[in-house]
Structure formats: structure tokens, C-alpha cells
Design a protein around this motif. Sequence first.
Motif, mmCIF file in Angstrom:
data_model
loop_
_atom_site.group_PDB
_atom_site.id
_atom_site.type_symbol
_atom_site.label_atom_id
_atom_site.label_comp_id
_atom_site.label_asym_id
_atom_site.label_seq_id
_atom_site.Cartn_x
_atom_site.Cartn_y
_atom_site.Cartn_z
ATOM 1 N N THR A 15 4.986 1.529 0.560
ATOM 2 C CA THR A 15 5.868 0.741 1.435
ATOM 3 C C THR A 15 7.315 0.814 0.963
ATOM 4 O OG1 THR A 15 5.304 -1.131 0.048
ATOM 5 C CG2 THR A 15 4.081 -0.924 2.111
ATOM 6 N N ILE A 16 8.205 0.278 1.783
ATOM 7 C CA ILE A 16 9.632 0.339 1.437
ATOM 8 C C ILE A 16 9.941 -0.496 0.202
ATOM 9 C CG2 ILE A 16 11.954 -0.295 2.247
ATOM 10 C CD1 ILE A 16 11.006 0.393 5.101
ATOM 11 N N CYS A 17 9.343 -1.682 0.096
ATOM 12 C CA CYS A 17 9.634 -2.514 -1.076
ATOM 13 C C CYS A 17 8.338 -2.950 -1.743
ATOM 14 C CB CYS A 17 10.507 -3.717 -0.693
ATOM 15 S SG CYS A 17 9.603 -5.154 -0.092
ATOM 16 N N VAL A 18 8.457 -3.610 -2.880
ATOM 17 C CA VAL A 18 7.250 -3.931 -3.647
ATOM 18 C C VAL A 18 6.557 -5.208 -3.179
ATOM 19 C CG1 VAL A 18 7.928 -2.662 -5.711
ATOM 20 C CG2 VAL A 18 8.507 -5.069 -5.532
ATOM 21 N N LEU A 19 7.016 -5.789 -2.086
ATOM 22 C CA LEU A 19 6.202 -6.862 -1.526
ATOM 23 C C LEU A 19 4.842 -6.281 -1.111
ATOM 24 C CD1 LEU A 19 7.235 -9.826 0.700
ATOM 25 C CD2 LEU A 19 5.122 -8.609 1.167
ATOM 26 N N GLY A 20 4.861 -5.058 -0.579
ATOM 27 C CA GLY A 20 3.610 -4.416 -0.146
ATOM 28 C C GLY A 20 2.557 -4.409 -1.250
ATOM 29 N N PRO A 21 2.812 -3.708 -2.371
ATOM 30 C CA PRO A 21 1.802 -3.669 -3.434
ATOM 31 C C PRO A 21 1.559 -5.007 -4.132
ATOM 32 C CG PRO A 21 3.754 -2.408 -4.050
ATOM 33 C CD PRO A 21 3.923 -2.778 -2.614
ATOM 34 N N SER A 22 2.381 -6.017 -3.835
ATOM 35 C CA SER A 22 2.106 -7.349 -4.400
ATOM 36 C C SER A 22 0.929 -8.005 -3.688
ATOM 37 C CB SER A 22 3.322 -8.277 -4.227
ATOM 38 O OG SER A 22 4.426 -7.750 -4.898
ATOM 39 N N ILE A 23 0.684 -7.608 -2.447
ATOM 40 C CA ILE A 23 -0.340 -8.288 -1.633
ATOM 41 C C ILE A 23 -1.731 -8.167 -2.255
ATOM 42 C CG2 ILE A 23 -1.461 -8.331 0.644
ATOM 43 C CD1 ILE A 23 1.292 -7.258 1.739
ATOM 44 N N PRO A 24 -2.163 -6.966 -2.679
ATOM 45 C CA PRO A 24 -3.538 -6.859 -3.187
ATOM 46 C C PRO A 24 -3.798 -7.592 -4.491
ATOM 47 C CG PRO A 24 -2.671 -4.705 -2.569
ATOM 48 C CD PRO A 24 -1.527 -5.657 -2.552
ATOM 49 N N SER A 25 -2.771 -7.830 -5.322
ATOM 50 C CA SER A 25 -3.026 -8.323 -6.687
ATOM 51 C C SER A 25 -4.013 -9.477 -6.745
ATOM 52 C CB SER A 25 -1.721 -8.777 -7.350
ATOM 53 O OG SER A 25 -0.981 -7.664 -7.720
ATOM 54 N N SER A 26 -3.681 -10.584 -6.075
ATOM 55 C CA SER A 26 -4.525 -11.776 -6.230
ATOM 56 C C SER A 26 -5.914 -11.518 -5.654
ATOM 57 C CB SER A 26 -3.877 -12.973 -5.560
ATOM 58 O OG SER A 26 -3.603 -12.669 -4.220
ATOM 59 N N CYS B 117 6.930 -2.100 7.407
ATOM 60 C CA CYS B 117 5.942 -1.095 6.971
ATOM 61 C C CYS B 117 4.541 -1.488 7.441
ATOM 62 C CB CYS B 117 5.903 -0.989 5.444
ATOM 63 S SG CYS B 117 7.519 -1.033 4.668
ATOM 64 N N THR B 118 3.831 -0.530 8.023
ATOM 65 C CA THR B 118 2.501 -0.822 8.567
ATOM 66 C C THR B 118 1.527 -1.356 7.512
ATOM 67 O OG1 THR B 118 2.932 0.927 10.135
ATOM 68 C CG2 THR B 118 0.668 0.143 10.017
ATOM 69 N N PRO B 119 1.423 -0.729 6.315
ATOM 70 C CA PRO B 119 0.423 -1.236 5.359
ATOM 71 C C PRO B 119 0.663 -2.703 4.994
ATOM 72 C CG PRO B 119 1.283 0.881 4.641
ATOM 73 C CD PRO B 119 2.138 0.449 5.792
ATOM 74 N N CYS B 120 1.921 -3.082 4.877
ATOM 75 C CA CYS B 120 2.247 -4.461 4.488
ATOM 76 C C CYS B 120 2.020 -5.402 5.674
ATOM 77 C CB CYS B 120 3.707 -4.505 4.012
ATOM 78 S SG CYS B 120 4.334 -6.155 3.660
ATOM 79 N N ARG B 121 2.593 -5.058 6.799
ATOM 80 C CA ARG B 121 2.514 -5.943 7.978
ATOM 81 C C ARG B 121 1.067 -6.118 8.443
ATOM 82 N NH1 ARG B 121 5.021 -2.696 11.416
ATOM 83 N NH2 ARG B 121 3.033 -1.947 12.202
ATOM 84 N N GLU B 122 0.363 -5.019 8.666
ATOM 85 C CA GLU B 122 -1.004 -5.093 9.192
ATOM 86 C C GLU B 122 -1.995 -5.480 8.095
ATOM 87 O OE1 GLU B 122 -1.582 -4.791 12.418
ATOM 88 O OE2 GLU B 122 0.541 -4.393 12.731
ATOM 89 N N GLY B 123 -1.813 -4.880 6.900
ATOM 90 C CA GLY B 123 -2.753 -5.142 5.804
ATOM 91 C C GLY B 123 -2.775 -6.613 5.431
ATOM 92 N N ALA B 124 -1.602 -7.209 5.277
ATOM 93 C CA ALA B 124 -1.554 -8.622 4.876
ATOM 94 C C ALA B 124 -2.250 -9.480 5.928
ATOM 95 C CB ALA B 124 -0.107 -9.071 4.685
ATOM 96 N N GLY B 125 -2.031 -9.147 7.209
ATOM 97 C CA GLY B 125 -2.634 -9.920 8.289
ATOM 98 C C GLY B 125 -4.154 -9.849 8.255
ATOM 99 N N TRP B 126 -4.685 -8.631 8.056
ATOM 100 C CA TRP B 126 -6.144 -8.479 8.028
ATOM 101 C C TRP B 126 -6.752 -9.147 6.803
ATOM 102 C CZ3 TRP B 126 -8.983 -7.891 11.967
ATOM 103 C CH2 TRP B 126 -8.480 -7.205 13.099
ATOM 104 N N ILE B 127 -6.105 -8.975 5.665
ATOM 105 C CA ILE B 127 -6.653 -9.602 4.445
ATOM 106 C C ILE B 127 -6.663 -11.121 4.612
ATOM 107 C CG2 ILE B 127 -6.273 -9.981 1.978
ATOM 108 C CD1 ILE B 127 -5.023 -7.162 1.883
ATOM 109 N N GLU B 128 -5.579 -11.642 5.149
ATOM 110 C CA GLU B 128 -5.493 -13.106 5.324
ATOM 111 C C GLU B 128 -6.645 -13.602 6.193
ATOM 112 O OE1 GLU B 128 -4.581 -16.899 6.970
ATOM 113 O OE2 GLU B 128 -4.540 -15.097 8.191
ATOM 114 N N LYS B 129 -6.908 -12.883 7.291
ATOM 115 C CA LYS B 129 -7.981 -13.308 8.228
ATOM 116 C C LYS B 129 -9.355 -13.261 7.542
ATOM 117 C CE LYS B 129 -6.160 -11.917 12.725
ATOM 118 N NZ LYS B 129 -4.927 -11.272 12.233
#
Length: 434
Positions: free
Chosen positions: A399-410, A350-362
Motif C-alpha cells: 500500500t501507499i502508507c504503512v497504515l495498510g500493513p498495520s491492519i493485520p498485526s492485532s 489503496c484497495t488492500p487497505c480499504r477493502e481488506g480492513a472492511g472485510w476483516i472488521e466484518k
Amino acid sequence: MALTEVAPIVTARLRHPDSHTLERYLATGGYDGLRRALRMEPEQVAEEVNAASLLGRGGAGFPAGRKWSMLRKAPVRYLVVNGDESEPATFKDHLLIERDPHAIIEGTLIAAYANQVTQAFIFVRGEFALGLERMQGALNEAYAHGAVGRDIFGSGFSVDVVLHPGAGAYIAGEETGLLESLEGKRAFPRIKPPYFPAAIGLYGEPTVVNNTETMANLPWIVQHGGHAFAALGQGSSTGTRLFALSGHVRRPGNYELEMAKTTFRDLIFAPVLGGGVRGGRQLKAFIPGGVSAPWFGPDQIDLPLSQDEVGKAGSMLGSGSVVVMDDQTCVVRAAWRIVRFFYRESCGQCTPCREGAGWIEKVVRRIEEGSGREQDLDLLLDVCDNISPGLSWPPQQTTICVLGPSIPSSIVWAIRMFRDEFLVHIKEGACPYG
Ligand SMILES: Cc1cc2nc3c(=O)[nH]c(=O)nc-3n(C[C@H](O)[C@H](O)[C@H](O)COP(=O)(O)O)c2cc1C
Ligand code: SF4
């Protein structure tokens, strides 16, 4: 709230060094629950689990009895036990798998009987070398004892149980990713609907997926009755639960506690439990239910360990892991390490998870390293909002699974609670904690 002294259910046997052996298991009432279940009708067993209101211990907290009821009319069905446990700071299933594998097997057999399943799988994280060895040893013992396989204890009921090592990815713990992995494919989560396991699960057939701790409670429930289990705890949070306590506490470890009757203060500060913040420091923040959960501050320390109460306060008990941060913790670094984990473990579908996590991490990394900009905070919240619109709790999912919405929490909660600390990093061009 006083600390209750309820007898443990899933850790009762662990004081014995040989708790993983069949000999000790039988000497401490092992397989009596299964024998009792086999004398009952399958529906009666399911009814006891319903009466217990046992919430699944894998993270989402869905009632096990209700999950089973979706499956009962299907002609072919599978049972899959989830022991993948790959989330940072979550280590409670690991304990049960290594130290009481027979309890998980007995629970699996009870669930198989209640759902009239003839093929079950126990999926254990591949890196748990000792756990896999002990689980396979216990399964072999259970087969030799007549507790698994054909005509169990002469009851006429037969079920095979296969141990399957995990595929070395956090996402293999997501139930549909797990089913893909069991089928020999990459652990890519499936789209729900239509791929709810209870409808289209393993090999396209209705399947129950339950957590290992959920299974380990079943022998006790069958022996003592669902109502006895429901008498422990409060509201929908019944029974006891294993909490994996880690971070800056004097006594990190797994603690089995009565749900809803014990508070985070008890867990973190009671001398017989966490023993307080390490080095006599002050509590800065804590994560109440695994790294997917929104953070809490000292103000929430008196909340009970209750799924409902923690949910109402804007977070979750999730995987049962509680992480403590003392006043010397760099929250930017803590949030970065969590998002780095999600970034590396995103399966990439899923784009939001794959790309979003990468950008937030950077972006969080550059703040921590001292090259952040003030507008980075709004940028971070904007990227988070693209992954989970509204940044609300419970989160919206794109996203397909809830790993996506887990990313923003912290990230979101670290910024909301400690914006000044992010700004100090940015203005001083360095981490104030070194
Ligand atoms: C990314 C991700 C990882 C997960 N990992 C696990 C895990 O390791 N063990 C587990 O029991 N559930 C895990 N879950 C939850 C499972 O999808 C599923 O809800 C659970 O196994 C159901 O068991 P329960 O109803 O007994 O709680 C994970 C979910 C997600 C989204
Ligand atoms: S949300 Fe992330 S981990 Fe889950 S399916 Fe999509 S890309 Fe994969």
C-alpha cells in the motif's frame, strides 16, 4: 533488570502546575539551549544531534541526525513538527503539548537553525483544544520574548513558526498526509518514492518532518552534549523515552524511562510505575508499541524497552504506547476494536487497505457476536496475507502508507496466540466473556 533512576529530560518541568508558561520556562533554564545553539555553527548543532543518536519518537524510530543530513544542501526547506497523535492509546505528545509547549518550540527553533530553515510549522491534532490554546499562547510569548521571528536574540538568524490545527483524521499524522493537509488538501498520503519529504516535501520542497517528543529532547541535547544523551540507554536506543501506559494496570499514565535499561516488567509492575495488573489479575497479553504492533505475551515481559530488542522479538516500540490486557480480556473483541479503528481511518486510496480492513472488521465482528464459522480464521489470515504478504515482521507493504500493513498485526497475533479463544466463540456461538 533494576529500575534506573535517571533524571527526566522531557518531563523535568511538569511537576510545576504553570509548566506551560514562559515565566516558568525561563526560570527552569528555558531557551538556554537555543542561545547556546545560536553561538555554534549550524553544522555543529547537527553534529551534536548525530552524536546523541536520537531516534525519532513518532513511530518509525529513524535517527533524527541522519534525517537532517539528507536536507542540508537544499536551497529551500521546511521543518514540520508532527503533533497529530491520533492513535488509540497513544497520549504522550498530548502531555508535552499541553504542559511544556515552550520545550517543543525551543526544539523546533534549534532544529530550524541546524537545518537553516526559515519557515517551520507545528501541526497539532485539531481535537487538542487546550493543547492548541497553550501552544498558540506559548508561540505568542516566544515571539514577544525575541526567541522566534526576526534576528532571534540578536543572532542574525530568523525563522517563523506557524501553528496549524490538524484535520481530524488519524491519517493526517502520516508525514506525507500531513503535508497534503498543511497544503490545504485532504490528508491523502503520497507515494514514496518519489515523495519522500526530504526530497519532495511541503510545496514540493525538501522538508524535515519530526515528532514533537523528538523536538522536546533537543534543548537538553544542545545543553549537555550529544554524547551525554548517548550515554543513557544502550545500543541504538539512547536517552530516555516517554511511554504511554494504558489498559488494565493500576496506574496508567505517561512515564519517562531510560531506554533499554528498563523492562516491560518494570513499566507494568513497578509500584512507582504501572503498579501491576488491575484487581490483582494475571497478565494475558500486552501491546508493546501502539495498536499497529504485534502483541506480546507474559513470556516477553522481561524484554528491555529497546528498539532493537523489541524488533528482534518480532514487534516494535512504535509510538511508545503500551497496552496491558488482563486475563478477563476478550482478545477477539480487543482485536476487533483495533481493526475497526483502522477501517474507519483508512483514507481509501489503496484497495488492500480499504477493502481488506472492511472485510476483516466484518468477519471478526461476526465471530465476536457469535455467528462466526471455523473457516473464518483461515479466511482472516488470507485477507491479512493479501494486505501484507507473508505475514512476517517487519511487514511487507502493498500500500501507499504503512497504515495498510498495520491492519493485520492485532488480528494475526490474536489468532496465533489465542486460536482456542476464537474457536470457543465460534463453537459456543457467543463471547465467553459476555
Ligand atoms: C497512519 C500513520 C499515522 C501517523 N501518525 C503520527 C503522529 O500522529 N505523530 C507522529 O509524530 N508520527 C506519526 N506517524 C509517523 C510519521 O509518518 C513520521 O514518521 C514521523 O512524524 C517522523 O518523526 P520522527 O522521525 O521524529 O519520529 C504516523 C504514521 C502513519 C503511517
Ligand atoms: S494504506 Fe490505507 S491509509 Fe494508507 S494510503 Fe493506502 S488506503 Fe490510505
